[in-house]
Design an enzyme around this catalytic site. Structure first.
Site, mmCIF file in Angstrom:
data_model
loop_
_atom_site.group_PDB
_atom_site.id
_atom_site.type_symbol
_atom_site.label_atom_id
_atom_site.label_comp_id
_atom_site.label_asym_id
_atom_site.label_seq_id
_atom_site.Cartn_x
_atom_site.Cartn_y
_atom_site.Cartn_z
ATOM 1 N N SER A 144 0.852 -1.180 0.000
ATOM 2 C CA SER A 144 0.000 0.000 0.000
ATOM 3 C C SER A 144 0.890 1.233 0.000
ATOM 4 O O SER A 144 2.048 1.169 0.451
ATOM 5 C CB SER A 144 -0.894 0.018 1.244
ATOM 6 N N TYR A 157 -2.542 -0.903 10.467
ATOM 7 C CA TYR A 157 -2.429 -1.133 9.027
ATOM 8 C C TYR A 157 -1.100 -0.573 8.502
ATOM 9 O O TYR A 157 -0.373 -1.252 7.769
ATOM 10 C CB TYR A 157 -3.612 -0.476 8.314
#
Length: 256
Positions: A144, A157
């Site tokens: 990401s 995350y």
């Protein structure tokens, strides 16, 4: 077809980016192992689409990537059913929103187990297989932009994706003698179910697109194309790198 005679295993392939990757690799000629936590209707749907899209074989294997015993079983079953695995795509991922001071241990464990522990032990099992059979292989992790970019309220995350970045870099060195390349693909804002709340809110979409120089969300197919490249012989000299698929978001982002 760039991946003819190759076998690819894609985790979290029941929907979104994982489904697009499985389809693209099949279109490139690979036989595909569709992996997801459950062999439910969504996963079965991906399997059917992959079967229709490609010339190779396709199978479905269920397993929870956050559990080491499942990781080892998934790789072993894929080898048993397909004969070998050449390409591992660590796509499965989760996120949990919470203010840092309120975040729970259960949510932290879930995110870290799926996003970091899973790729670690799946790649370990895959590397042992490659060592035994020879011939090298490809590992592509779906990371990401948040392996670099802070994301308030999603600390676990960000930690998992930052860890995945360093794991990729380390393994690109350690596994190179086995002929295994290891790279990350780091999507930005992509049109997937996880972003449904954004796509349904015009004000949020307008604010987000202001941060994206290309002024649009990406598609799962944009990410899948990058994976297909890194899985192919065209990328045989690419390892230890992150390929950002974000429309320029990373270097243009400002928290609102």
């Amino acid at each position: 077809m760039r991946l003819e005679d190759k076998v690819a295993l894609v985790t979290g392939a029941a929907q979104g980016i994982g489904r697009a990757i499985a389809l693209r690799l099949a279109q490139e000629g690979a036989s595909v192992v569709v992996e997801d936590r459950l062999a439910d209707d969504r996963a079965q749907g991906t399997l059917r689409e992959v079967e229709d899209a490609g010339a190779g074989r396709a199978v479905l294997i269920a397993g929870d990537v956050g559990k080491v015993e499942d990781d080892r079983r998934v790789i072993a079953e894929a080898i048993e059913r397909m004969g070998r695995v050449d390409i591992l795509v660590n796509n499965a991922g989760v996120e949990r929103r919470a203010d840092f001071i309120d975040a729970s241990e259960a949510d932290y464990d879930l995110v870290m187990h799926v996003n970091l522990k899973g790729p670690y032990f799946l790649t370990q099992a895959f590397a042992r297989h490659v060592r035994e059979r020879g011939g090298g292989g490809r590992v592509v992790n779906i990371s990401s932009v948040h392996e670099e970019l802070p994301f308030p309220h999603f600390a676990s995350y960000c930690a998992s994706k930052g860890g995945l970045k360093m794991l990729m870099r380390d393994l690109s060195v350690e596994l190179a003698p086995l002929g295994i390349t290891v790279n990350n693909v780091a999507p930005g804002a992509i049109r997937t179910p996880i972003n449904a709340h954004l796509m349904s809110d015009p004000a949020l979409m307008k604010a987000l697109c202001k941060n994206i120089p290309l002024r649009r969300l990406g598609t799962p197919e944009d990410v899948a194309a990058a994976v297909a490249y890194l899985a192919s012989d065209e990328a045989s000299y690419v390892t230890g790198s992150t390929l950002y698929v974000d429309g320029g978001l990373l270097w243009n982002y400002a928290e609102q």
